[in-house]
Design a protein around this motif. Structure first.
Motif, short mmCIF file in Angstrom:
data_model
loop_
_atom_site.label_atom_id
_atom_site.label_comp_id
_atom_site.label_asym_id
_atom_site.label_seq_id
_atom_site.Cartn_x
_atom_site.Cartn_y
_atom_site.Cartn_z
N CYS A 1 1.32 7.64 -1.63
CA CYS A 1 2.17 7.92 -0.40
C CYS A 1 3.41 7.40 0.00
O CYS A 1 3.85 6.22 -0.10
N GLU B 1 0.13 7.93 6.35
CA GLU B 1 0.59 7.42 7.63
C GLU B 1 1.81 7.63 7.73
O GLU B 1 2.29 6.71 6.92
N ASP C 1 5.27 5.56 8.30
CA ASP C 1 5.51 4.22 8.66
C ASP C 1 6.22 4.04 10.08
O ASP C 1 6.51 2.98 10.36
N TYR C 2 6.53 4.90 10.73
CA TYR C 2 7.29 5.03 11.95
C TYR C 2 6.35 4.75 13.12
O TYR C 2 5.16 5.33 12.99
N SER D 1 0.80 -1.30 -0.16
CA SER D 1 0.10 0.02 -0.04
C SER D 1 0.87 1.45 -0.15
O SER D 1 1.74 1.39 0.87
N ASN E 1 9.36 -1.47 0.43
CA ASN E 1 7.94 -1.41 -0.14
C ASN E 1 7.80 -0.45 -1.25
O ASN E 1 7.09 -0.76 -2.15
N ALA F 1 4.83 11.52 14.02
CA ALA F 1 4.45 9.96 14.00
C ALA F 1 3.43 9.78 14.99
O ALA F 1 3.64 8.65 15.67
N ALA G 1 6.16 5.21 3.32
CA ALA G 1 6.31 3.55 3.20
C ALA G 1 7.72 3.52 3.59
O ALA G 1 8.66 4.14 3.07
N SER G 2 8.13 2.02 3.91
CA SER G 2 9.41 1.90 3.79
C SER G 2 9.94 1.79 2.52
O SER G 2 9.30 1.77 1.30
N TYR H 1 12.03 10.68 4.70
CA TYR H 1 10.72 11.26 3.51
C TYR H 1 11.38 11.82 2.15
O TYR H 1 11.07 11.69 1.31
#
Length: 390
Positions: free
Chosen positions: A366, A40, A42-43, A35, A373, A240, A369-370, A296
């Protein structure tokens, strides 16, 4: 079971479900999905902020606070606002602690809008603004913004949409979903129009710390704008802390007082444990926040480069943690693209039209995410584009 629809308010009936949530009903039914959809981090919330919450519970902080929020938190917010955007607010009557920025948007609109008043909203924009205006018995008016302008609101577009019913302008910059920002000169070009037409501005600045080129500028910091601007901000994105649901509103005491009336009858106060955590974030959280923003920024460069490489033209977002590539070369609508991408490659992104008519032909991705990913999702999307770009 008999229908109860006849009892439901017509105003509520007229509001469509969130385009984001509607799409993610599909996601929940698909296995192996990567996703890039949920806005949001990811932390997890930094440990020292969580620890402050634990300590507050151990010390018995489980009671109500003032309706306006803990005074020590409001004092810290006032320091932050003076340092960050150069505006002084009185913590006694010009700052209100809210349950996230979403509550701030809601009660600001309800405090300001009479039935039939027009609320001017840049399009595309965050999904709650239009429905919030409608639920306040106002009329949302779309102000189209364009990819070629990097989604900055143009003064001629604003002026063309103003009528004698226009009352509130909502500015959400850095922008969700596009990642666009407004520079100081862009905001200055709006001020005369705003003042001439006696508009009030609701400035949603939740992504202010996620500004990658230069420093965020608030319209409230410009001459003549502090008293006619309600600045909304919070802790969800930069620290976060999405699930803590903690935000704040700053503005003229008359407007903050009106917002506090609604807040005290509907919410009472934000949870004290979340307020204690927010206090720790402001006092000692800048280091971790800066590290997250650096991450980011790194991910932003990866994802924008790859989208342009695969043929999904994407301007470089200057803020927030979203990019908004065009999918027009595929010949699909935004919803068709997202549904096929989910089915064929198990990647979830959000249709651009969920954020307004101007978002059609685009998707929101977004990059909070890692990296792994993001890279896997981009590989799958590249395969998808090879098959579908004409």
């Amino acid at each position: 079971m008999s229908s109860m629809q006849k009892y439901i308010s017509n105003t509520v009936k007229s509001i469509p479900p969130s385009g984001i949530r509607k799409f993610f009903d599909l996601v929940s039914q698909t296995e192996g999905v990567i996703s890039l959809g949920v806005g949001e981090p990811d932390y997890a919330t930094p440990w020292h902020i969580r620890e402050a919450c634990f300590h507050s519970l151990e010390q018995g902080y489980t009671m109500y606070t003032s309706n306006s929020g803990l005074l020590e938190l409001r004092e810290e917010i006032a320091k932050y606002m003076k340092k960050g955007i150069g505006i002084e607010y009185n913590p006694e009557d010009e700052i209100l602690v809210t349950v996230g920025v979403s509550e701030g948007v809601d009660i600001a609109l309800r405090s300001l809008i009479e039935p039939g008043d027009e609320v001017l909203i840049p399009d595309p924009s965050y999904v709650c603004y239009g429905p919030g205006a409608s639920l306040s018995y106002g009329e949302p008016v779309s102000l189209p913004t364009y990819d070629e302008d990097e989604y900055r609101l143009r003064p001629d577009v604003l002026e063309s949409k103003i009528t004698d019913k226009s009352k509130v302008l909502i500015l959400g910059y850095p922008n969700n979903p596009t990642g666009g920002i407004m520079h100081k000169e862009d905001l200055e070009a709006l001020v005369d129009i705003i003042v001439k037409n006696d508009l009030i501005v609701i400035s949603d600045e939740i992504y202010s710390e996620l500004t990658y080129n230069g420093k965020h500028v608030s319209i409230a910091s410009l001459p003549g704008m502090q008293e006619r601007t309600v600045v909304l901000n919070g802790f969800s994105k930069a620290y976060a802390m999405t699930g803590w649901r903690i935000g704040y509103a700053c503005g003229h005491p008359d407007i903050i007082g009106a917002m506090t009336k609604i807040h005290q009858y509907t919410i009472m106060c934000a949870p004290i444990m979340a307020q204690k955590a927010a206090l720790e974030a402001l006092r000692h959280g800048e280091g971790e926040m800066r590290k997250m923003v650096e991450d980011y920024n790194y991910r932003r460069k990866i994802i924008v480069s790859e989208f342009n490489e695969m043929g999904l033209t994407c301007f470089e977002p200057k803020g927030a943690f979203y990019c908004f590539p065009s999918i027009q070369k595929t010949g699909m609508t935004s919803e068709e693209f997202c549904e096929k991408l989910l089915i064929e490659e198990q990647v979830a992104v959000v249709p651009g039209n969920a954020f307004g008519e101007s978002g059609e032909g685009f998707i929101r991705c977004c990059y909070a995410a890692s990296v792994s990913n993001i890279e896997q999702a981009l590989e799958r999307m590249s395969n998808f584009c090879i098959r579908h770009i004409k």
